[in-house]
Design an enzyme around this catalytic site. Structure first.
Site, PDB file in Angstrom:
ATOM      1  CG  ASP A 110      -1.824   1.160   1.340  1.00 40.59           C
ATOM      2  OD1 ASP A 110      -1.949   1.904   0.358  1.00 40.59           O
ATOM      3  OD2 ASP A 110      -2.431   1.338   2.413  1.00 40.59           O
ATOM      4  CG  ASP A 291      -3.522   4.623  -2.383  1.00 38.58           C
ATOM      5  OD1 ASP A 291      -2.799   3.641  -2.121  1.00 38.58           O
ATOM      6  OD2 ASP A 291      -4.383   5.056  -1.603  1.00 38.58           O
TER       7      ASP A 291
END
EC number: 3.4.23.20
Length: 464
Positions: A110, A291
């Site tokens: 992440d 992201d």
């Protein structure tokens, strides 16, 4: 993945972000196209998969639940790991060995968060007992920090004890501080992941504990502190998802990486403009947070209205937009003078009343000028997160290493890259540079796995 601020539990003052808690909702109900999502019974108008897919059955000796998994081939480059996924392009994860017992955990990588955590055995919530959990008491190398923290994930918190131990991934052994979760909300029930490996920028939102990449850099484990991502598209069945630490895989893109400088704390870069069928949306002053932990693209409502006004047959449905399921409109995002296209199969989501719901959502995440750009876009590019030079780079994604005149094609077609005001070798803008990527040109080895043809929504595969 972006998230709500961290809750102070034991003197730890920080505001950490991770998964962005978003669900696609239209008249027909919840569409399972983001994480974390709440799994509801399927209806005629809630079809997340339009054709049968092939999945490999991945087994784990201690897993007690079932998940559909597309298992990626093993990369040949050093310091690289395969990126598996859930078969519907919702979540991508790598196998990480945690602690002296080297317990295998499936962790989402992440770039929206600098913090990392795993499900702990002290967690008795149903979501924990249905996933892999890690027993810190069985690790001879574990050291407790005597502190804890909590991160909000939409419907509730994930609460964790902090401690240090060894994580092994991509031929690296890294000892750093992470969380062992003892309370987890139900948002994670329907995902195969057992936690998160945070690759966000250091000190983002007040997080002051050295992150995974901070330790990698301080120990000089890599020649250069870059992380490259190539995300697979399940419908293409290439099984070529991978993450590269310290190098980049030149077989995954067109040969050039165009870099753009980020802001101080996050992987946020200027967005030049967006184009629909070669017509500019005429955006100004916009930025994009890149992201890997976000499934969708979330954009300010006013920008969404301008974008979808150029897509024939579009209509609003709350914050969502319904578009023709057979749309062939070309979408391109421009960064540093280079345009990167998004395939229709990525921006067209599940069927709904009147068409299909788009995976580009009109939702104000971080103000009127910031776009949250997740996997819907990233499947179309090879992405490099450069910690040393504080920049993000893109190259047009290749599938099966085939390129024709800048438009990438094979039996499975991916993104096209076109030139903006600059050539493919020189990107414009004071905050950007372009470089020809270096690294091994070795092709991935072809793994052979067990597979079974079936529809995504009707069958789940045994992992235990």
């Amino acid at each position: 993945m972006r998230f709500s601020p961290c809750l102070l539990l034991a003197g730890l003052s920080t505001g950490v972000h991770a998964f962005y808690p978003w669900e696609l909702k239209v008249e027909t109900g919840l569409l399972r196209r983001f994480m974390p999502w709440t799994l509801l019974p399927s209806t005629e108008d809630d079809i997340s998969a339009k054709k049968p897919l092939t999945f490999d059955i991945k087994k784990a000796s201690v897993r007690r639940d079932t998940y559909s998994i597309v298992e990626a081939n093993t990369p040949t480059l050093p310091n690289s790991a395969p990126l598996d996924q859930d078969g519907m392009d919702y979540s991508y994860f790598a196998v990480v060995q945690v602690g002296s017992q080297k317990e295998e955990m499936w962790l989402a990588l992440d770039t929206g968060s600098p913090s990392s955590w795993v499900f702990g055995t002290s967690c008795t919530d149903s979501v924990c007992t249905s996933h892999h959990t890690w027993n810190k008491s069985e690790s001879s190398s574990y050291y407790s920090n005597s502190s804890s923290y909590s991160i909000g994930y939409g419907s509730g918190d994930v609460k964790m004890d902090l401690g240090q131990d060894i994580w092994s991934v991509a031929d690296m052994d890294v000892t750093f501080t992470f969380g062992s979760a003892f309370s987890v909300n139900e948002s994670f029930t329907n995902y195969p992941i057992d936690g998160i490996l945070g690759l966000g920028r250091s000190h983002a939102d007040g997080w002051t504990i050295p992150s995974f990449m901070d330790v990698v850099a301080s120990k000089a484990l890599l020649g250069s502190n870059v992380v490259g991502f190539s995300l697979s598209r399940a419908a293409d069945d290439p099984k070529d998802g991978e993450v590269n630490f310290g190098t980049i895989d030149t077989t995954k893109f067109d040969g050039n990486i165009s870099y753009t400088a980020t802001n101080q704390d996050t992987w946020t870069i200027p967005l030049d403009d967006v184009y629909v069928n070669d017509q500019a949306v005429n955006l100004t002053g916009k930025s994009a947070t890149i992201d890997t932990g976000t499934t969708y693209i979330l954009i300010p409502p006013a920008d969404a209205a301008s974008l979808f006004a150029l897509i024939p047959g579009s209509s609003p449905s709350g914050e969502n937009y319904i578009i023709p399921c057979n749309s062939t409109a070309t979408l391109e995002f421009e960064f540093s003078g280079i345009k990167y296209s998004i395939q229709p199969e990525d921006y067209i989501g599940a069927s709904s009343t009147g068409g299909c719901v788009s995976t580009i959502v009109g939702h104000d995440s971080f103000g009127n000028n910031t776009w949250l750009v997740g996997d819907v876009f990233l499947k179309n590019v090879y992405t490099v997160f450069d910690f040393d030079n504080v920049q993000v780079g893109f190259g047009g994604r290749l599938v099966n290493s085939t390129s024709v005149n800048g438009t990438f094609s094979s039996s499975n077609t991916t993104a096209a890259v076109t030139e903006g005001s600059t050539s493919a070798a020189t990107a414009s803008g004071s905050a950007s540079t372009t470089a020809v990527a270096t690294g091994s040109a070795s092709h991935l080895s072809l793994g052979v796995g067990s597979s079974l043809l079936m529809t995504v929504l009707s069958v789940l595969f045994l992992r235990a």
